[in-house]
Design a protein around this motif. Sequence first.
Motif, mmCIF file in Angstrom:
data_model
loop_
_atom_site.group_PDB
_atom_site.id
_atom_site.type_symbol
_atom_site.label_atom_id
_atom_site.label_comp_id
_atom_site.label_asym_id
_atom_site.label_seq_id
_atom_site.Cartn_x
_atom_site.Cartn_y
_atom_site.Cartn_z
ATOM 1 N N GLU A 245 0.842 -1.190 0.000
ATOM 2 C CA GLU A 245 0.000 0.000 0.000
ATOM 3 C C GLU A 245 0.876 1.239 0.000
ATOM 4 O OE1 GLU A 245 -2.778 -0.038 3.212
ATOM 5 O OE2 GLU A 245 -3.969 -1.678 2.334
ATOM 6 N N ALA A 270 0.187 8.500 -6.258
ATOM 7 C CA ALA A 270 -0.521 7.491 -5.467
ATOM 8 C C ALA A 270 -1.098 8.103 -4.200
ATOM 9 C CB ALA A 270 0.427 6.355 -5.124
ATOM 10 N N GLU A 271 -2.314 7.771 -3.907
ATOM 11 C CA GLU A 271 -2.969 8.258 -2.697
ATOM 12 C C GLU A 271 -2.501 7.423 -1.504
ATOM 13 O OE1 GLU A 271 -6.511 9.892 -2.889
ATOM 14 O OE2 GLU A 271 -5.935 10.585 -4.904
ATOM 15 N N ASP A 272 -2.650 7.950 -0.339
ATOM 16 C CA ASP A 272 -2.290 7.189 0.851
ATOM 17 C C ASP A 272 -3.190 5.955 0.941
ATOM 18 O OD1 ASP A 272 -0.401 7.254 2.934
ATOM 19 O OD2 ASP A 272 -2.051 7.568 4.359
ATOM 20 N N SER A 273 -2.607 4.809 1.273
ATOM 21 C CA SER A 273 -3.318 3.529 1.433
ATOM 22 C C SER A 273 -3.789 2.913 0.115
ATOM 23 C CB SER A 273 -4.551 3.657 2.332
ATOM 24 O OG SER A 273 -4.176 4.135 3.567
ATOM 25 N N GLN A 274 -3.444 3.539 -0.995
ATOM 26 C CA GLN A 274 -3.856 2.946 -2.279
ATOM 27 C C GLN A 274 -3.068 1.657 -2.530
ATOM 28 O OE1 GLN A 274 -3.455 5.651 -5.569
ATOM 29 N NE2 GLN A 274 -3.903 4.081 -7.096
ATOM 30 N N PRO A 275 -3.767 0.555 -2.872
ATOM 31 C CA PRO A 275 -3.026 -0.678 -3.178
ATOM 32 C C PRO A 275 -2.220 -0.484 -4.457
ATOM 33 C CG PRO A 275 -5.382 -1.095 -2.843
ATOM 34 C CD PRO A 275 -5.225 0.371 -2.986
ATOM 35 N N VAL A 276 -0.932 -0.737 -4.381
ATOM 36 C CA VAL A 276 -0.058 -0.505 -5.535
ATOM 37 C C VAL A 276 0.866 -1.695 -5.748
ATOM 38 C CG1 VAL A 276 -0.034 2.015 -5.337
ATOM 39 C CG2 VAL A 276 1.670 0.636 -4.108
ATOM 40 N N ASP A 349 -0.783 1.146 -10.293
ATOM 41 C CA ASP A 349 -2.029 0.951 -9.579
ATOM 42 C C ASP A 349 -2.359 -0.537 -9.617
ATOM 43 O OD1 ASP A 349 -4.626 2.322 -8.534
ATOM 44 O OD2 ASP A 349 -5.250 0.741 -9.925
ATOM 45 N N LYS A 350 -2.662 -1.118 -8.450
ATOM 46 C CA LYS A 350 -2.861 -2.560 -8.413
ATOM 47 C C LYS A 350 -4.124 -2.969 -9.167
ATOM 48 C CE LYS A 350 -3.094 -6.530 -5.397
ATOM 49 N NZ LYS A 350 -3.577 -6.976 -4.097
ATOM 50 N N LEU A 356 1.698 4.873 -12.123
ATOM 51 C CA LEU A 356 1.285 6.033 -11.320
ATOM 52 C C LEU A 356 2.358 7.117 -11.420
ATOM 53 C CD1 LEU A 356 -0.044 4.076 -8.240
ATOM 54 C CD2 LEU A 356 -1.424 5.399 -9.830
#
Lengths: 356, 283
Positions: A245, A270-276, A349-350, A356
């Motif tokens: 994340e 990427a946003e915070d906590s975004q699954p990547v 991005d997952k 990203l």
Amino acid sequence: MAGVTVRDVYKAYGSVRVLHGVSIDMEDGEFLVLVGPSGCGKSTLLRMIAGLEEINSGDILIGDRLVNDVAPKDRDIAMVFQSYALYPHMSVATNMGFSLELRRKAREMITNTVAQAAGTLGLSELLARFPRELSGGQRQRVAMGRAIVREPKVFLFDEPLSNLDAKLRVQMRTEIKALHQEMGSTAVYVTHDQVEAMTMADRIVVMNEGIIQQIGQPLEVYDTPSNLFVAGFIGSPGMNFLEGEARRNSDSAWVEMADGTLLPAPPTSAEDSQPVVYGVRPEALVIDEAAESGLMATVEVTEPTGLSTLVFSRLADVSTCAFTMDRLQLQRGQPVGLVPDVARVHLFDKATGKRL
Amino acid sequence: MITVGQSKHRRWALTAGHGVGLAIFIIFAIFPLFWLVKISLTPNNLLYSEGITLWPSSITWDNYKFALLGSRFPRFFFNSVIVSLTSAGVVTLIAAAGGYAFSRFRFRGKVPIMFVMLLTQMVPLVMLIAPIFKLMVPLGLTNNLLGLIIVYTAFNVPFATFLMQSFFDGIPKELEEAAMIDGCTRLTALRRIVFPLTLPGMGATLGFVFTAAWSELLFALMLINSDDKMTFPVGLLTFVTKFSVDFGQMMAAGVLALIPACMFFAFIQRYLIQGLTAGAIKG
């Protein structure tokens, strides 16, 4: 001389869709490589440019001419097939001169042109032989010769080197490239071998499941892959992928894996906590033999090639490959540190696989 | 197959066994032919008096003289040549066209057509004699060589088509595609590239149909009833009369009838030798 334009081309066999709206602009004289795994539609696209497959919808232009309904023989193209497709009942000279003969050129002119092409390809001694009397490499050259005698606007290559042994393949790769530079025609080259794609292309078109994934110069595709597929397909050994994340604060970013391992990441959208997915190429991982810095991993296998060594180690339970030119003495089970070069780390991005 | 490590004895035994096996087979296959020739050369008076010997004490060419000069055999022979050659030619042409279509094109009804063609091969010919006769009479095709040609053509086309299809399947599609890019239309590609490469297949088909028609007895017997329209298998039966069988003359006629079949195979055998397509593709 002419470029090739492929505009929004669709192709389906019954209910199976092979190409989903493909568009490519090839410049005059460009060497374009279509690359992708088997079944990605690259050969179909090539055959459509050749006129050997019908187009369901969309347009193909050679130069300024719309060729959707033009017969292959009238498209001013030449094609080199994977199987070479030499006419077995004709000598090398007749094979090479066949297209000129069909165009009713003077016998003398045919003989001269064939002799000249044979000279370029080192086939002069073999002109009287039949295809069955030639080695694989020689047949390959005859197939090339057959293509060049006509000086077509566009060359099409359908995996022409895949039947050759490794050494010959490297040699022919160089020769084809040199020949292209000499002739200056537009060339479309299909291969599943990403090394061939990287080394020969002016631009690479990466395809998967009938969709163009990315078009760009070889190093551009290598350095900034637009999605996970391209990142994984281009490059050998392939890119390492680690899932986690995204985390960020005001001045740094990283990726946190499920087990808590923190991977240093470049600043992205990427946003915070975004699954990547965290992607890093083997050569962007520096190995710390003393295991004093970087991400802690355990060595599993080393593969020395003489020039370099590939070190496979387990990082947070993911097999990770690192590339080094140093001759390290590493034992199986030994802990090492892997230091990623953050500038060369990619985040995807997952969910969508997009960069990203 | 001989592999490294086998003892000399074993190898020798294998070679010898191989030779003996072959010899037995060849004798088995050739003996009837030998007997045919032997009887044809045996004078009539020795045929029954000498008992069974491998070679008669004296030989005669009288049987051949009679077959060629004294009997209607030349006529039968000529009829057979006409019927067999024409059938073989027509069948090969139709089968080549059909085989090419089956091999290269996708079209509606392809599978049903192939199925029906297979179906025709499953019906015993004897069952068809009466209906065919019934069909042929009003058309005036009985006692007519054309009738025989039509029947032989009809019966041989399905199998010959599958035979030709397999030959076309063996010719890589890329060859035609390369020719079409080089400047051929589909038809020129067919003529300049595919046709020369299919010659072995055509030869095989031609030979197959020719021999089938050459030795066909059932329909020839049924559909032909006058002497001057008989083919030679029917003609051979004329040597069998109510009171006797002229074995010597019959065998002489049989030997003569073998000649065209042999010549035909000698002629086409070079086309039958495979490997003409070797070198077309990788290898």
